[in-house]
Enzyme design. Structure first.
Site, PDB file in Angstrom:
ATOM      1  N   LYS A 185      26.545  46.211  31.466  1.00 42.52           N
ATOM      2  CA  LYS A 185      26.353  46.876  30.176  1.00 42.52           C
ATOM      3  C   LYS A 185      24.982  46.496  29.654  1.00 42.52           C
ATOM      4  O   LYS A 185      24.692  45.320  29.438  1.00 42.52           O
ATOM      5  CB  LYS A 185      27.442  46.428  29.209  1.00 42.52           C
ATOM      6  CG  LYS A 185      27.262  46.979  27.812  1.00 42.52           C
ATOM      7  CD  LYS A 185      28.442  46.664  26.918  1.00 42.52           C
ATOM      8  CE  LYS A 185      28.180  47.121  25.508  1.00 42.52           C
ATOM      9  NZ  LYS A 185      29.319  46.894  24.631  1.00 42.52           N
ATOM     10  N   LYS A 238      27.494  51.213  32.058  1.00 39.96           N
ATOM     11  CA  LYS A 238      27.217  51.812  30.751  1.00 39.96           C
ATOM     12  C   LYS A 238      25.845  51.431  30.230  1.00 39.96           C
ATOM     13  O   LYS A 238      25.481  50.264  30.390  1.00 39.96           O
ATOM     14  CB  LYS A 238      28.333  51.333  29.845  1.00 39.96           C
ATOM     15  CG  LYS A 238      28.086  51.238  28.398  1.00 39.96           C
ATOM     16  CD  LYS A 238      29.303  50.707  27.749  1.00 39.96           C
ATOM     17  CE  LYS A 238      29.058  50.613  26.282  1.00 39.96           C
ATOM     18  NZ  LYS A 238      30.163  50.149  25.547  1.00 39.96           N
TER      19      LYS A 238
HETATM   20  C1  PBG Z   1      31.587  47.100  21.740  1.00 39.65           C
HETATM   21  C2  PBG Z   1      31.239  48.402  22.332  1.00 39.65           C
HETATM   22  C3  PBG Z   1      30.117  49.219  22.094  1.00 39.65           C
HETATM   23  C4  PBG Z   1      30.325  50.386  22.816  1.00 39.65           C
HETATM   24  C5  PBG Z   1      31.530  50.241  23.489  1.00 39.65           C
HETATM   25  N1  PBG Z   1      32.057  49.011  23.199  1.00 39.65           N
HETATM   26  C6  PBG Z   1      28.978  49.036  21.183  1.00 39.65           C
HETATM   27  C7  PBG Z   1      27.973  48.000  21.400  1.00 39.65           C
HETATM   28  O1  PBG Z   1      27.990  47.242  22.363  1.00 39.65           O
HETATM   29  O2  PBG Z   1      27.124  47.902  20.533  1.00 39.65           O
HETATM   30  C8  PBG Z   1      29.430  51.587  22.824  1.00 39.65           C
HETATM   31  C9  PBG Z   1      30.081  52.874  23.181  1.00 39.65           C
HETATM   32  C10 PBG Z   1      29.317  54.076  22.787  1.00 39.65           C
HETATM   33  O3  PBG Z   1      28.148  54.016  22.362  1.00 39.65           O
HETATM   34  O4  PBG Z   1      29.909  55.162  22.898  1.00 39.65           O
HETATM   35  N2  PBG Z   1      30.845  46.024  22.084  1.00 39.65           N
END
Ligand code: PBG
Length: 313
Positions: A185, A238
């Site tokens: 991520k 992601k």
């Molecule tokens: C929580 C999380 C996030 C997303 C999914 N889980 C936000 C982040 O890390 O700031 C993002 C998903 C999206 O943008 O659709 N940590």
């Protein structure tokens, strides 16, 4: 003939739809930067889930907006937490049996400061503490699994969380619950609209101390190696579009089931172009999803899940 020789296919059962569950009843509040997506109270979420099941969508990814936030993210692991309560309702409904119920595991929606873990502060300096965060995340995962989640999906990016969650699940008699790790991520500008949707924008600092540098491919592979060694059952990559070749690389290296998350910003920017008449909605949506599948993702988490399932029929 085109159809006969097509190499990559999309199907509704390999799409996952995110839901943002909020307190109350009859609540259906549109997220301004994400047309067609809503904060839903549990009763409305059940209706949305029924529509997803009827469309043949594979499953739901659940996020919660708790009534109250605190430094210990109590709402994340409380037995009567918002997602725990929603899971019990969703699991009770036989019409939803075809949907895999996946609970996102993170603390950012539940902490008053909006970080994904426990924060230690010293004047202007702050640090997100890895180990105390992992303890709370493991507790959260076990509590969500107990409430009925088929899969828990940690998105926090703390180190060692997968092993801690596997232990917490096994100790709780939840051996059957799978872990889908957001293994790679990246710290991304494309999560912007989500932070409105989930009310989880950090109040100070940013997430770069725990999310990955977008410049680093080898580090992404190392993060995946670690998560597999710790017991991840499947992987989630992601964001998707700016990182398609990272998905490709991971597909070549690892045999685990792997999905990709077409994140909020990817959805919002396409919608912004649709609103101006700059892109053909259906074609652009399907092309964006096909690209992610072609890169190597087995399944896709996408806010377009319902729209795409309707096109696929
Ligand atoms: C929580 C999380 C996030 C997303 C999914 N889980 C936000 C982040 O890390 O700031 C993002 C998903 C999206 O943008 O659709 N940590």
């Amino acid at each position: 003939m085109r159809s006969l020789v097509r190499e990559t296919h999309l199907r509704p059962s390999a799409l996952l739809y995110p839901l943002f569950i909020c307190p109350g009843e009859g609540v259906r509040k549109e997220i301004s930067s994400m047309p067609g997506c809503f904060n839903l109270s549990i009763d409305e979420a059940v209706k949305e889930a029924e529509e997803c099941a009827a469309l043949g969508i594979g499953g739901l990814l659940l996020f919660g907006l708790p009534a109250e936030k605190d430094e210990q993210a109590t709402g994340a692991w409380a037995e009567d937490g918002i997602v725990q309560t929603a899971l019990r309702e969703l699991k009770k409904n036989r019409r939803l049996d075809s949907l895999v119920q996946i609970a996102d595991v993170c603390l950012c929606e539940y902490t008053s400061h909006g970080h994904c873990g426990v924060v230690a502060r010293d004047g202007d300096h702050f640090e997100v503490e890895n180990d105390s965060s992992v303890a709370l995340l493991a507790k959260t995962a076990a509590s969500l699994a107990k409430a009925g989640a088929d899969i828990v999906a940690p998105s926090d990016m703390m180190d060692g969380r997968i092993a801690a969650m596997r232990d917490a699940l096994d100790e709780g008699g939840l051996e059957q619950t799978a872990i889908m790790s957001y293994a790679a991520k990246f710290a991304s500008a494309f999560y912007g609209p989500f932070r409105e949707a989930a009310d989880s924008a950090p109040q100070f600092g940013d997430r770069r101390s725990y999310q990955m540098d977008g410049a680093n491919m080898r580090e992404a592979m190392r993060e995946i190696d670690l998560d597999i060694a710790e017991g991840a059952d499947m992987l989630l990559m992601k964001p998707a579009m700016p990182y398609l070749y990272v998905i490709r690389e991971a597909r070549g290296r690892y045999d685990l089931p792997m999905g990709a998350y077409q994140v909020s910003g990817e959805y919002s920017m396409l919608h912004a172009a649709f609103q101006r008449g700059w892109l053909e909605p259906e074609r652009a949506m399907m092309e964006s999803l096909l690209g992610i599948r072609r890169a190597g993702a087995d399944f896709i988490v996408t806010y377009f899940a319902k729209d795409a399932a309707k096109v696929l029929g």
